[in-house]
Design an enzyme around this catalytic site. Structure first.
Site, PDB file in Angstrom:
ATOM      1  N   THR A  46      52.321  40.567  27.737  1.00 34.54           N
ATOM      2  CA  THR A  46      53.454  39.691  27.430  1.00 34.54           C
ATOM      3  C   THR A  46      53.434  38.435  28.294  1.00 34.54           C
ATOM      4  OG1 THR A  46      54.814  40.911  29.012  1.00 34.54           O
ATOM      5  CG2 THR A  46      54.969  41.578  26.710  1.00 34.54           C
ATOM      6  N   ASP A  47      52.694  38.482  29.406  1.00 34.68           N
ATOM      7  CA  ASP A  47      52.840  37.398  30.388  1.00 34.68           C
ATOM      8  C   ASP A  47      52.261  36.079  29.896  1.00 34.68           C
ATOM      9  OD1 ASP A  47      50.250  38.441  30.649  1.00 34.68           O
ATOM     10  OD2 ASP A  47      50.166  38.037  32.805  1.00 34.68           O
ATOM     11  N   GLY A 135      37.296  47.250  39.060  1.00 34.93           N
ATOM     12  CA  GLY A 135      37.340  47.451  37.614  1.00 34.93           C
ATOM     13  C   GLY A 135      38.387  48.433  37.151  1.00 34.93           C
ATOM     14  N   SER A 136      39.353  48.770  38.013  1.00 36.92           N
ATOM     15  CA  SER A 136      40.348  49.784  37.669  1.00 36.92           C
ATOM     16  C   SER A 136      41.564  49.211  36.952  1.00 36.92           C
ATOM     17  CB  SER A 136      40.814  50.509  38.939  1.00 36.92           C
ATOM     18  OG  SER A 136      41.454  49.596  39.813  1.00 36.92           O
ATOM     19  N   SER A 139      44.265  45.060  39.657  1.00 33.12           N
ATOM     20  CA  SER A 139      44.296  43.670  40.127  1.00 33.12           C
ATOM     21  C   SER A 139      43.568  43.441  41.445  1.00 33.12           C
ATOM     22  CB  SER A 139      45.742  43.151  40.231  1.00 33.12           C
ATOM     23  OG  SER A 139      46.268  42.983  38.948  1.00 33.12           O
ATOM     24  N   GLU A 173      41.595  31.515  38.583  1.00 32.74           N
ATOM     25  CA  GLU A 173      41.004  32.506  37.673  1.00 32.74           C
ATOM     26  C   GLU A 173      40.820  31.927  36.273  1.00 32.74           C
ATOM     27  OE1 GLU A 173      41.122  37.221  36.639  1.00 32.74           O
ATOM     28  OE2 GLU A 173      42.107  36.417  38.409  1.00 32.74           O
ATOM     29  N   ASP A 185      49.755  39.135  37.433  1.00 26.82           N
ATOM     30  CA  ASP A 185      49.018  39.804  38.505  1.00 26.82           C
ATOM     31  C   ASP A 185      49.191  39.083  39.839  1.00 26.82           C
ATOM     32  OD1 ASP A 185      48.221  41.474  36.521  1.00 26.82           O
ATOM     33  OD2 ASP A 185      46.116  40.879  36.530  1.00 26.82           O
TER      34      ASP A 185
END
Length: 409
Positions: A46-47, A135-136, A139, A173, A185
């Protein structure tokens, strides 16, 4: 994830720094810094659609020792990627862009600070050590970005507030690393508070801290151990699909609805408004993507309301609805995440469970009653291994604060 204490990790960091870059003493002493990871309780994808999110910072994250140099050289080392060795560059080489290394994240933040007019005129030596699984979906990248910004703020005494740290991290990013992420994040990492979630309206960055009272229950993270890299996934595709849905809706009814309601993003729409005008989105797949964005935003608003009222059971039901939506309408889960969530729902003491993060691997977050935690881990873990073929990892996490100086050396 390492089971080491903070003291043990900082001691290991200092020892590695001194091994690589010399003694930490005298006038040029460095500092040890920390920035957390994050878990989003509800409000996924949603962000970047102008909706609401509800993340918390967690007590695991990324640590670093950093010290300025007397030249423009940058030297990075990660104890999580020792095979990469010391990665060396300079302030004058940052414009070359991302190179496919973990160092693209701190380099991107430094480059973005410079582009924003901050005078970063000295290089750095920096050793990093994180206890967020790579990779989890918790963040680790945003944690490293905010950590780097916080280090620059501290070392160079920049007048930068925490929201700006988040925005610079997102900018780096998006534009340096090519990941078209929203603000959630970095905002959660930069603005975290112990014991509280952040109810954030990503449309205007207005926010509210909401106490998370899980009396007799805990947050449990289940890691699929399927690593994801969102820039290689369909994440950017989902964003484009939502942009296409918005264009088609606005083309059909204009930016102002007949009710007088102005909508610039999908997050501005209510469920009822979406249902009234959804047929103007021609492709069924695009329509489903938009449905998730609208419905998930409304779910998040309701979830915060019921949490404030102490109705944790309804909050858990909304978590389940949210997972079904990202699985069926948004299609960002896959068998690993679906298995973890579906098996969690079978445990009587599990109040709610859903995918957290961008998807395509990563983790689920669950609210589990204390007495049911052993059964939850045993049964969900066994079913996951049987169906998927490898083991999931489970972590009980606490809600923590934002970036900080751990120790001045």
């Amino acid at each position: 994830m390492t089971g080491q204490t903070e003291k043990e990790m900082t001691q290991a960091l200092k020892a590695k720094f001194e091994e690589l870059f010399g003694p930490l003493d005298g006038v040029e002493s460095g500092r040890i810094y920390f920035a957390p990871g994050r878990v989003n309780l509800i409000g996924e994808h949603t962000d970047y659609n102008g909706g609401h999110v509800f993340p918390v910072a967690i007590t695991i994250g990324t640590y670093a020792v950093a010290r300025t140099r007397n030249d423009r050289k940058l030297r990075f080392y990660s104890m999580n990627f020792p095979d990469a060795g010391v990665v060396e560059t300079s302030l004058d080489e940052l414009a070359e862009g991302a190179q496919g290394s973990w160092t693209d994240y701190p380099k991107g933040v430094i480059y973005t600070f410079i582009n924003h007019g901050f005078d970063v005129d000295l290089g750095l030596d920096m050793v990093v050590y994180g206890n967020i699984p790579a990779g989890s979906g918790l963040s680790s990248s945003a944690s490293l970005e905010v950590l780097t910004g916080f280090i620059l703020r501290d070392i160079f005494d920049f007048d930068v507030d925490y929201i700006t740290l988040a925005l610079i991290g997102q900018d780096s990013e998006n534009n340096y690393n090519g990941m078209n992420c929203g603000i959630m994040d970095q905002f959660a990492v930069a603005m975290g508070r112990p014991g509280q979630a952040i109810f954030l309206d990503t449309n205007d960055l207005s926010y509210e801290y909401v106490p998370v009272k899980l009396d007799g229950a805990k947050l449990i993270i289940a890691n699929t151990n399927k690593k994801h890299k969102l820039t290689d996934s369909a994440y950017n595709d989902r964003r484009r699909e939502c942009e296409q849905a918005l264009i088609e809706l606005q083309s059909a009814v204009g930016p102002v609805l007949p009710s007088g309601h102005i909508f610039d993003q999908l997050g501005d729409l209510t469920r009822e408004e979406f249902e009234q005008y959804k047929d103007s989105i021609k492709e069924p797949v695009i329509r489903r993507r938009a449905k998730h964005a609208v419905y998930e935003n409304q779910r998040t608003i309701e979830a915060v309301r019921v949490l404030k009222a102490g109705d944790i059971e309804r909050f858990g039901e909304l978590m389940k609805e949210a997972h079904i939506s990202v699985s069926q309408d948004y299609e960002v889960t896959g068998p690993e995440l679906d298995t973890l969530a579906e098996e969690a729902w079978k445990i009587p003491g599990c109040l709610g469970s859903r995918m957290t993060g961008g998807g395509f691997g990563g983790c689920t977050v669950s609210i589990v009653k204390d007495e049911a935690i052993p059964e939850f881990i045993e049964k969900v873990g066994a079913a996951y291994k049987e169906k998927i073929g490898w083991e999931a990892d489970f972590y009980i996490v606490e809600i923590g604060g934002g970036p900080r100086v751990v120790e001045a050396i």
